[in-house]
Design a protein around this motif. Structure first.
Motif, short mmCIF file in Angstrom:
data_model
loop_
_atom_site.label_atom_id
_atom_site.label_comp_id
_atom_site.label_asym_id
_atom_site.label_seq_id
_atom_site.Cartn_x
_atom_site.Cartn_y
_atom_site.Cartn_z
N TRP A 187 15.44 -7.03 -5.55
CA TRP A 187 14.31 -7.55 -4.79
C TRP A 187 13.19 -6.53 -4.72
N LEU A 188 13.56 -5.23 -4.67
CA LEU A 188 12.54 -4.19 -4.60
C LEU A 188 11.79 -4.07 -5.92
N LYS A 189 12.53 -4.23 -7.03
CA LYS A 189 11.89 -4.15 -8.34
C LYS A 189 10.92 -5.31 -8.53
N ARG A 190 11.29 -6.49 -7.99
CA ARG A 190 10.40 -7.64 -8.11
C ARG A 190 9.17 -7.48 -7.24
N LEU A 191 9.29 -6.72 -6.15
CA LEU A 191 8.17 -6.56 -5.22
C LEU A 191 7.18 -5.51 -5.68
N LEU A 192 7.70 -4.42 -6.25
CA LEU A 192 6.83 -3.33 -6.68
C LEU A 192 6.14 -3.65 -8.00
N ASP A 193 4.94 -3.14 -8.14
CA ASP A 193 4.15 -3.36 -9.35
C ASP A 193 3.96 -2.04 -10.08
N ASN A 194 3.73 -2.12 -11.36
CA ASN A 194 3.42 -0.95 -12.18
C ASN A 194 1.99 -1.09 -12.67
N PRO A 195 1.03 -0.76 -11.82
CA PRO A 195 -0.38 -1.07 -12.14
C PRO A 195 -0.96 -0.16 -13.20
N SER A 196 -1.96 -0.68 -13.87
CA SER A 196 -2.73 0.13 -14.81
C SER A 196 -3.74 0.95 -14.03
N VAL A 197 -4.42 1.86 -14.73
CA VAL A 197 -5.40 2.72 -14.05
C VAL A 197 -6.54 1.90 -13.42
N PRO A 198 -7.11 0.92 -14.14
CA PRO A 198 -8.16 0.11 -13.49
C PRO A 198 -7.66 -0.65 -12.27
N GLU A 199 -6.41 -1.09 -12.30
CA GLU A 199 -5.86 -1.83 -11.16
C GLU A 199 -5.68 -0.93 -9.94
N ILE A 200 -5.65 0.38 -10.15
CA ILE A 200 -5.58 1.33 -9.04
C ILE A 200 -6.98 1.74 -8.59
N LEU A 201 -7.87 1.94 -9.57
CA LEU A 201 -9.20 2.46 -9.26
C LEU A 201 -10.09 1.43 -8.56
N TRP A 202 -10.02 0.15 -9.00
CA TRP A 202 -10.90 -0.85 -8.38
C TRP A 202 -10.63 -1.05 -6.90
N PRO A 203 -9.38 -1.27 -6.49
CA PRO A 203 -9.13 -1.35 -5.04
C PRO A 203 -9.45 -0.03 -4.34
N GLY A 204 -9.15 1.08 -5.02
CA GLY A 204 -9.44 2.37 -4.42
C GLY A 204 -10.92 2.55 -4.13
N ALA A 205 -11.75 2.11 -5.08
CA ALA A 205 -13.20 2.23 -4.88
C ALA A 205 -13.67 1.36 -3.72
N VAL A 206 -13.17 0.13 -3.65
CA VAL A 206 -13.59 -0.78 -2.58
C VAL A 206 -13.21 -0.24 -1.21
N PHE A 207 -11.96 0.18 -1.06
CA PHE A 207 -11.50 0.64 0.25
C PHE A 207 -12.06 2.03 0.59
N LEU A 208 -12.40 2.81 -0.43
CA LEU A 208 -13.03 4.10 -0.17
C LEU A 208 -14.43 3.88 0.40
N ILE A 209 -15.16 2.93 -0.16
CA ILE A 209 -16.50 2.63 0.35
C ILE A 209 -16.42 2.16 1.80
N LEU A 210 -15.46 1.29 2.08
CA LEU A 210 -15.30 0.81 3.46
C LEU A 210 -14.92 1.96 4.40
N ALA A 211 -14.08 2.88 3.92
CA ALA A 211 -13.68 4.02 4.73
C ALA A 211 -14.85 4.95 5.02
N VAL A 212 -15.69 5.17 4.01
CA VAL A 212 -16.87 6.04 4.19
C VAL A 212 -17.82 5.43 5.22
N ILE A 213 -18.03 4.13 5.12
CA ILE A 213 -18.89 3.46 6.10
C ILE A 213 -18.30 3.58 7.50
N ALA A 214 -16.97 3.44 7.60
CA ALA A 214 -16.32 3.55 8.91
C ALA A 214 -16.45 4.96 9.47
#
Length: 208
Positions: free
Chosen positions: A92-119
């Protein structure tokens, strides 16, 4: 066919492996499935060869694999062991966890980093934009999760749990740091928001 040796009936050499003998029997049985007499001769030839191999095994001349000697038992063992593999406690843990590519990590990171900076640069005012930032982060987390599995309600539920855990954990940590007189440069709302955005990023990147 009766004048031929069992090996000739199956069309294999006398030093053929058990796999070759089995393959020949299956192939010939399928080819002559409409001729019961021929199929019977083929099975008789196969049985004769197997019995001869077993006799040679008893004399120590060859080794007969268990799957040839006891095919039914081998099948039962395979079938009985199958559920143990599928019921792996970590599946069940293997099905839940993802092995993302670099863009799949960077895009959410960029969005939430911008929100964090504004906060971070938000001043304590009556009309604080933090709830709006959290709402935007909540929607972004749903989007990033939903595009992986295309299950909106699953993405919504995971995001809602992350929001509750993030805010609750963030406020608890902020209070703990204040109580322990640890230096904290953000107010409680800002710290809870930053904690939530970090949690959103982890979930949207590494959860399916």
């Amino acid at each position: 066919m009766s004048e031929q040796s069992p090996y000739e009936q199956l069309g294999v050499a006398e030093n053929a492996s058990f796999e070759e003998i089995q393959d020949a029997k299956k192939r010939l049985t399928q080819e002559h499935q409409n001729n019961p007499k021929t199929v019977q001769n083929i099975e008789a030839a196969y049985d004769t060869i197997i019995m001869e191999r077993l006799r040679m095994r008893q004399e120590g001349k060859i080794k007969v694999p268990d799957r040839i000697r006891f095919p039914e038992k081998s099948s039962e063992i395979v079938n009985s062991s199958a559920p143990d593999t599928s019921n792996n406690s970590y599946s069940w843990l293997k099905r839940l966890l993802d092995n993302p590519s670099v863009p799949e990590i960077l895009w959410p990171g960029a969005v939430f980093l911008i929100l964090a900076v504004i906060a971070v640069f938000t001043k304590a005012e009556t009309s604080s934009p933090l709830p709006l930032l959290l709402a935007f982060g909540f929607g972004a987390n749903i989007y990033f999760l939903n595009r992986k599995e295309k299950l909106f309600w699953r993405a919504f539920l995971i995001s809602f749990i992350a929001l509750c855990v993030g805010l609750g954990g963030g406020y608890a940590l902020a209070n703990l740091m204040i109580t322990s007189q640890t230096g904290i440069i953000f107010n409680q709302e800002q710290f809870a928001s930053l904690f939530t955005f970090c949690l959103f990023w982890l979930i949207s990147s590494f959860i399916r």
